[in-house]
Design an enzyme around this catalytic site. Structure first.
Site, PDB file in Angstrom:
ATOM      1  CB  CYS A 114     -55.588 -30.524   1.665  1.00  0.00           C
ATOM      2  SG  CYS A 114     -54.876 -28.869   1.434  1.00  0.00           S
ATOM      3  CG  HIS A 253     -56.056 -32.289  -1.759  1.00  0.00           C
ATOM      4  ND1 HIS A 253     -56.887 -31.182  -1.723  1.00  0.00           N
ATOM      5  CD2 HIS A 253     -54.785 -31.801  -1.709  1.00  0.00           C
ATOM      6  CE1 HIS A 253     -56.158 -30.085  -1.671  1.00  0.00           C
ATOM      7  NE2 HIS A 253     -54.881 -30.431  -1.660  1.00  0.00           N
ATOM      8  CG  ASN A 283     -55.206 -26.845  -3.303  1.00  0.00           C
ATOM      9  OD1 ASN A 283     -56.089 -27.044  -2.481  1.00  0.00           O
ATOM     10  ND2 ASN A 283     -53.972 -27.298  -3.154  1.00  0.00           N
TER      11      ASN A 283
END
Length: 325
Positions: A114, A253, A283
């Protein structure tokens, strides 16, 4: 002549299929109220029409190229950051290079989960500053859905699919936008992992490679991130003689909304400074920062603004890149 790096185009692309919390509740033991309370996520996009990571990456790249007077043949370097590649070989970047017919570009993948977009931008910046390359395409793309165990409600509800891309160009130092960076890795194989292939234990005709689904220790991830990242940001900015107040926009993130809120609270900064697309995209791993940057780039006049990109993910790998427009 001293060279700098400038972002000259950005774009993002997501699959057309919207998957709501109620859609997930229909196939696993969860509900919309729980998901929103714990993650802030209302919906996400999933690649349910056969689009793989290279397909999303290619679409984002084409959208970025369409904004400027460049063709794929003008691109010197293609970096794709992903931890959901089409396969181990060839690289997803090589497939994008083929799809774009970017005949003069060499291409490779970066896998820092990520944190990928921040590491990809850092890497492209070094190649640009070398003076050998004029235009680089940095793409972060993920099809997280193909790596999920849809019986694991603690992980699956977080994730969506998408891609973001930027084109960076060599410029004179006085136009440079990449001001400073700090990257870190703390080796940890268990807190977050995906796609592991076990080694053989015997020779057998039945041997065939198998990968594991995505898995994470959610509470441990939350604790590590919220303890480490605000301190990392504060110390990094202090080294640049800056405070959190001096940053105009933060793009972290897009893990989940609660983590972003926690970071904002610890930095004593308003959420209005924090780009957040996790509510409607989920996400999207390394793609989240790239996608959020494109949205911010379209919505705000960034002239004269400081933008901090901070990625964190499996590895445990994290880092920040400070941009000055």
């Amino acid at each position: 002549m001293t060279l700098g790096t400038k972002i000259i185009a950005s774009a993002h692309y997501v699959p057309s299929d919207v998957v709501t919390n109620d859609d997930l509740a229909a196939i696993m033991e969860t509900n919309d109220e729980w998901i929103q309370a714990h993650t802030g996520i209302k919906e996400r996009r999933m690649s349910l029409q056969g689009e793989n990571t290279s397909d999303l990456a290619t679409q984002a790249a084409r959208l970025a190229l369409a904004q400027i007077d460049l063709t794929p043949a003008d691109i010197d370097l293609i970096i794709v950051t992903t931890f959901t590649p089409d396969g181990l070989a060839p690289s997803t970047a090589a497939l994008v290079q083929r799809n774009l017919q970017a005949e003069h570009a060499w291409a490779y993948d970066i896998s820092t989960a990520c944190a990928g977009f921040v590491f990809g931008m850092s890497t492209a910046d070094k190649f640009i500053r070398s003076g050998q390359y004029k235009y680089a395409l940095v793409i972060s793309a993920e099809v997280n859905s193909k790596m999920m165990d849809f019986k694991d409600r603690t992980s699956t509800v977080f994730f969506g699919d998408g891609a973001g891309a930027v084109i960076v160009s060599a410029v004179d130092e006085d136009e440079n936008q990449v001001v400073a960076e700090r990257m870190r890795t703390i080796g940890d194989a268990e807190v977050v992992h995906s796609g592991r292939v076990a080694p053989l234990t015997e020779l057998s005709a039945d041997n065939y490679p198998k990968t594991d689904a995505f898995a994470q220790l959610g509470r441990q991830v939350f604790t590590e991130v919220t303890e480490l990242i605000p301190q990392h940001i504060t110390e990094f900015l202090a080294d640049q003689n800056l405070s959190p107040d001096d940053v105009d926009f933060y793009i972290t993130h897009q893990a989940n909304l609660r983590i972003i809120e926690n970071i904002a609270d610890q930095l004593v900064q308003p959420m209005a400074k924090f780009a957040a697309n996790v509510v409607y995209y989920g996400n999207t791993s390394s793609a989240g920062i790239a996608m959020a940057f494109d949205e911010l780039n379209r919505k705000e006049d960034l002239t004269g603004k400081k933008v901090l990109l901070t990625g964190f993910g499996a590895g445990f790998t994290y880092g920040s890149l400070l941009l000055q427009f």
